[in-house]
Design an enzyme around this catalytic site. Structure first.
Site, PDB file in Angstrom:
ATOM      1  N   ARG A 188       6.881  54.733  24.961  1.00  0.00           N
ATOM      2  CA  ARG A 188       7.799  54.676  26.106  1.00  0.00           C
ATOM      3  C   ARG A 188       7.510  55.795  27.088  1.00  0.00           C
ATOM      4  NH1 ARG A 188      12.902  54.451  22.303  1.00  0.00           N
ATOM      5  NH2 ARG A 188      11.484  55.981  21.374  1.00  0.00           N
ATOM      6  N   SER A 189       7.146  56.971  26.571  1.00  0.00           N
ATOM      7  CA  SER A 189       6.839  58.069  27.490  1.00  0.00           C
ATOM      8  C   SER A 189       5.402  58.552  27.305  1.00  0.00           C
ATOM      9  CB  SER A 189       7.825  59.219  27.292  1.00  0.00           C
ATOM     10  OG  SER A 189       8.237  59.297  25.946  1.00  0.00           O
ATOM     11  N   GLU A 193       9.127  42.634   2.818  1.00  0.00           N
ATOM     12  CA  GLU A 193       8.480  43.176   1.624  1.00  0.00           C
ATOM     13  C   GLU A 193       9.527  43.584   0.580  1.00  0.00           C
ATOM     14  OE1 GLU A 193       6.490  46.383   3.884  1.00  0.00           O
ATOM     15  OE2 GLU A 193       7.562  47.783   2.585  1.00  0.00           O
ATOM     16  N   ARG A 229       5.881  49.312  10.526  1.00  0.00           N
ATOM     17  CA  ARG A 229       6.885  48.539   9.800  1.00  0.00           C
ATOM     18  C   ARG A 229       6.651  47.050  10.026  1.00  0.00           C
ATOM     19  NH1 ARG A 229       7.672  52.128   6.930  1.00  0.00           N
ATOM     20  NH2 ARG A 229       9.555  53.347   6.565  1.00  0.00           N
ATOM     21  N   HIS A 286       2.131  48.436   0.814  1.00  0.00           N
ATOM     22  CA  HIS A 286       2.829  49.608   1.374  1.00  0.00           C
ATOM     23  C   HIS A 286       2.423  50.901   0.652  1.00  0.00           C
ATOM     24  CE1 HIS A 286       6.721  50.792   3.708  1.00  0.00           C
ATOM     25  NE2 HIS A 286       5.867  51.810   3.669  1.00  0.00           N
ATOM     26  N   GLY A 324       2.920  59.205  17.907  1.00  0.00           N
ATOM     27  CA  GLY A 324       3.723  60.345  17.442  1.00  0.00           C
ATOM     28  C   GLY A 324       2.923  61.183  16.462  1.00  0.00           C
ATOM     29  N   ASP A 346      -0.334  46.805   5.820  1.00  0.00           N
ATOM     30  CA  ASP A 346       0.213  47.616   4.729  1.00  0.00           C
ATOM     31  C   ASP A 346       1.703  47.360   4.566  1.00  0.00           C
ATOM     32  OD1 ASP A 346       0.059  49.723   2.715  1.00  0.00           O
ATOM     33  OD2 ASP A 346       1.156  50.995   4.134  1.00  0.00           O
ATOM     34  N   ILE A 399       2.017  60.683  13.330  1.00  0.00           N
ATOM     35  CA  ILE A 399       0.961  59.976  12.604  1.00  0.00           C
ATOM     36  C   ILE A 399      -0.051  59.353  13.572  1.00  0.00           C
ATOM     37  CG2 ILE A 399       0.428  58.144  10.947  1.00  0.00           C
ATOM     38  CD1 ILE A 399       3.334  58.542   9.853  1.00  0.00           C
TER      39      ILE A 399
HETATM   40  P1  NDP Z   1       7.127  59.728  15.324  1.00  0.00           P
HETATM   41  O1  NDP Z   1       8.584  59.651  15.601  1.00  0.00           O
HETATM   42  O2  NDP Z   1       6.436  61.047  15.324  1.00  0.00           O
HETATM   43  O3  NDP Z   1       6.339  58.773  16.358  1.00  0.00           O
HETATM   44  C1  NDP Z   1       6.824  57.533  16.748  1.00  0.00           C
HETATM   45  C2  NDP Z   1       5.999  57.032  17.932  1.00  0.00           C
HETATM   46  O4  NDP Z   1       6.440  55.714  18.280  1.00  0.00           O
HETATM   47  C3  NDP Z   1       6.148  57.887  19.180  1.00  0.00           C
HETATM   48  O5  NDP Z   1       4.902  57.980  19.821  1.00  0.00           O
HETATM   49  C4  NDP Z   1       7.136  57.086  20.039  1.00  0.00           C
HETATM   50  O6  NDP Z   1       6.909  57.375  21.401  1.00  0.00           O
HETATM   51  C5  NDP Z   1       6.741  55.663  19.667  1.00  0.00           C
HETATM   52  N1  NDP Z   1       7.809  54.695  19.878  1.00  0.00           N
HETATM   53  C6  NDP Z   1       9.051  54.675  19.325  1.00  0.00           C
HETATM   54  N2  NDP Z   1       9.766  53.643  19.785  1.00  0.00           N
HETATM   55  C7  NDP Z   1       8.955  52.980  20.648  1.00  0.00           C
HETATM   56  C8  NDP Z   1       9.129  51.840  21.469  1.00  0.00           C
HETATM   57  N3  NDP Z   1      10.279  51.148  21.486  1.00  0.00           N
HETATM   58  N4  NDP Z   1       8.089  51.433  22.238  1.00  0.00           N
HETATM   59  C9  NDP Z   1       6.929  52.125  22.239  1.00  0.00           C
HETATM   60  N5  NDP Z   1       6.710  53.220  21.486  1.00  0.00           N
HETATM   61  C10 NDP Z   1       7.712  53.651  20.699  1.00  0.00           C
HETATM   62  O7  NDP Z   1       6.945  58.978  13.930  1.00  0.00           O
HETATM   63  P2  NDP Z   1       5.765  59.138  12.857  1.00  0.00           P
HETATM   64  O8  NDP Z   1       4.452  59.099  13.557  1.00  0.00           O
HETATM   65  O9  NDP Z   1       6.063  60.263  11.956  1.00  0.00           O
HETATM   66  O10 NDP Z   1       5.980  57.774  12.013  1.00  0.00           O
HETATM   67  C11 NDP Z   1       5.955  56.526  12.658  1.00  0.00           C
HETATM   68  C12 NDP Z   1       6.413  55.411  11.732  1.00  0.00           C
HETATM   69  O11 NDP Z   1       5.378  55.069  10.829  1.00  0.00           O
HETATM   70  C13 NDP Z   1       7.592  55.740  10.805  1.00  0.00           C
HETATM   71  O12 NDP Z   1       8.825  55.617  11.478  1.00  0.00           O
HETATM   72  C14 NDP Z   1       7.433  54.700   9.712  1.00  0.00           C
HETATM   73  O13 NDP Z   1       8.161  53.533  10.013  1.00  0.00           O
HETATM   74  C15 NDP Z   1       5.939  54.393   9.726  1.00  0.00           C
HETATM   75  N6  NDP Z   1       5.298  54.874   8.492  1.00  0.00           N
HETATM   76  C16 NDP Z   1       4.744  53.984   7.607  1.00  0.00           C
HETATM   77  C17 NDP Z   1       4.153  54.428   6.436  1.00  0.00           C
HETATM   78  C18 NDP Z   1       3.555  53.480   5.460  1.00  0.00           C
HETATM   79  O14 NDP Z   1       3.576  53.756   4.268  1.00  0.00           O
HETATM   80  N7  NDP Z   1       2.971  52.366   5.892  1.00  0.00           N
HETATM   81  C19 NDP Z   1       4.114  55.847   6.086  1.00  0.00           C
HETATM   82  C20 NDP Z   1       4.688  56.711   7.097  1.00  0.00           C
HETATM   83  C21 NDP Z   1       5.249  56.226   8.254  1.00  0.00           C
HETATM   84  P3  NDP Z   1       8.089  57.261  22.520  1.00  0.00           P
HETATM   85  O15 NDP Z   1       9.317  57.859  21.919  1.00  0.00           O
HETATM   86  O16 NDP Z   1       7.545  57.997  23.708  1.00  0.00           O
HETATM   87  O17 NDP Z   1       8.229  55.794  22.783  1.00  0.00           O
END
Ligand code: NDP
Length: 319
Positions: free
Chosen positions: A175-176, A261, A232, A279, A153, A256, A155
């Site tokens: 997923r897509s 946590e 996460r 984190h 997504g 991280d 990040i």
């Molecule tokens: P986005 O919503 O932009 O991207 C999420 C990605 O995960 C998409 O590519 C989505 O693709 C994929 N995804 C979601 N569900 C599934 C699944 N069941 N199977 C496979 N792929 C999946 O989110 P961001 O990139 O903005 O952030 C991602 C996550 O990173 C946040 O939700 C947060 O939990 C974590 N994070 C952690 C931080 C830290 O401090 N360590 C800081 C910031 C974020 P698709 O829908 O096609 O499956």
């Protein structure tokens, strides 16, 4: 209107959120917790929540005048957004403003894990360079690695861009499939883990991703395999991860985020093949300030003219 909105802040939040809201709304602070505990008469007056943590259905149901929950962070797994949607409550998060910081930290954690830089610095700081000689060679290198991203997504794409100049192979599982991207797509996490030797987790914490990274996936990465988690902790079977790291079925891990946590299983601390961060992927002053501004602007925008900048998909609002 002349009546100020009342904003509840459960637990700690970045102080800039409060500075930005000060004078414009009334702020009520309460301790964080699974059960709502509020000052006498406050429940009926709360219009918004600004939070870095948990807002479950009980909190939402305890507040009849609640209109908006502004989450500090892009990941909002602590907020029951589905329940908020059934109550007509808007949920916002802080996407995009942290992409670069989190992607930078991910690369740093990857290299620290592969090249054992933390241990090397500790060696110097402990005076061992003089006393005992050079630090041991790192068993692994980034050279020639195949990296698979679980999540591509906002990040994930920034992480992939940064990986390109490191001359590693890049693939992903989501997923897509994203046809606009030239990276190798894998239809399943297991298939990707069998093909790559380095797995980076950057998916949200959802019921679907819960413990998705299990013994099968970790073992498929192999004895030279490296696992990095900046998504996460809930996405990983932590017992399986510990077991794989101890037995050598998995080569190394950089983490991280953790399942429960800030509690980190004691067993991680004595392993030589892990790099552990509390984190901090987005935790710089400039990036956290940008996140704080987005939290405040979502709340202020809502009470000014019912507009928010970044609603989550479960509670869409027209901009
Ligand atoms: P986005 O919503 O932009 O991207 C999420 C990605 O995960 C998409 O590519 C989505 O693709 C994929 N995804 C979601 N569900 C599934 C699944 N069941 N199977 C496979 N792929 C999946 O989110 P961001 O990139 O903005 O952030 C991602 C996550 O990173 C946040 O939700 C947060 O939990 C974590 N994070 C952690 C931080 C830290 O401090 N360590 C800081 C910031 C974020 P698709 O829908 O096609 O499956």
């Amino acid at each position: 209107s002349d009546k100020k909105a009342v904003v509840l802040v459960p637990g700690k939040i970045n102080p800039r959120v409060l500075e930005r809201l000060e004078g414009k709304v009334e702020i009520v602070t309460v301790p964080a917790g699974a059960e709502p505990v509020l000052p006498e008469g406050a429940a009926e007056r709360i219009n918004a929540i600004a939070v870095s943590g948990v807002v479950n259905a009980k909190w939402i149901d305890a507040l009849p005048k609640l209109e908006i929950i502004a989450n500090f962070g892009v990941g909002y797994d602590g907020v029951d957004a589905k329940h908020a949607a059934t109550r007509g409550v808007v949920v916002t998060n802080t996407p995009d403003v942290l992409n670069d910081e989190v992607a930078d930290t991910t690369i740093a954690l990857l290299i620290n894990t592969v090249r054992r830089l933390y241990q090397a610095e500790t060696w110097l700081r402990d005076g061992k360079w003089v006393g005992e000689g050079p630090f041991a060679l790192s068993p692994f290198s980034l050279r020639g690695r195949k990296v698979g991203l679980f999540g591509m997504g906002r990040i994930g794409q920034e992480i992939a861009k940064r990986l390109e100049p490191f001359k590693v192979e890049i693939g992903y599982h989501t997923r897509s499939k994203r046809d606009e991207l030239s990276y190798t797509y894998y239809g399943s996490l297991k298939e990707m883990a069998e093909t790559v030797d380095t797995l980076i987790c950057i998916v949200p914490g959802t019921p679907e991703t819960h413990k998705a990274i299990n013994a099968d996936v970790l073992t498929a990465l192999g004895p030279e395999g490296v696992f990095i988690n900046v998504g996460r902790g809930s996405s990983v079977d932590e017992d399986a991860l510990l077991e794989a790291l101890k037995s050598g079925a998995l080569g190394a891990a950089g983490l991280d985020v953790f399942y429960a946590e800030p509690k980190v299983p004691e067993a991680f601390l004595s392993l030589p093949n892990v790099s552990l961060l509390p984190h901090v992927a987005s935790a710089s002053v400039p990036t956290r300030n940008a996140m704080a501004d987005l939290v405040a602007d979502n709340i202020l925008g809502w009470f000014r003219d019912r507009k928010v900048l970044t609603p989550v998909p479960e509670t869409p609002v027209k901009a």
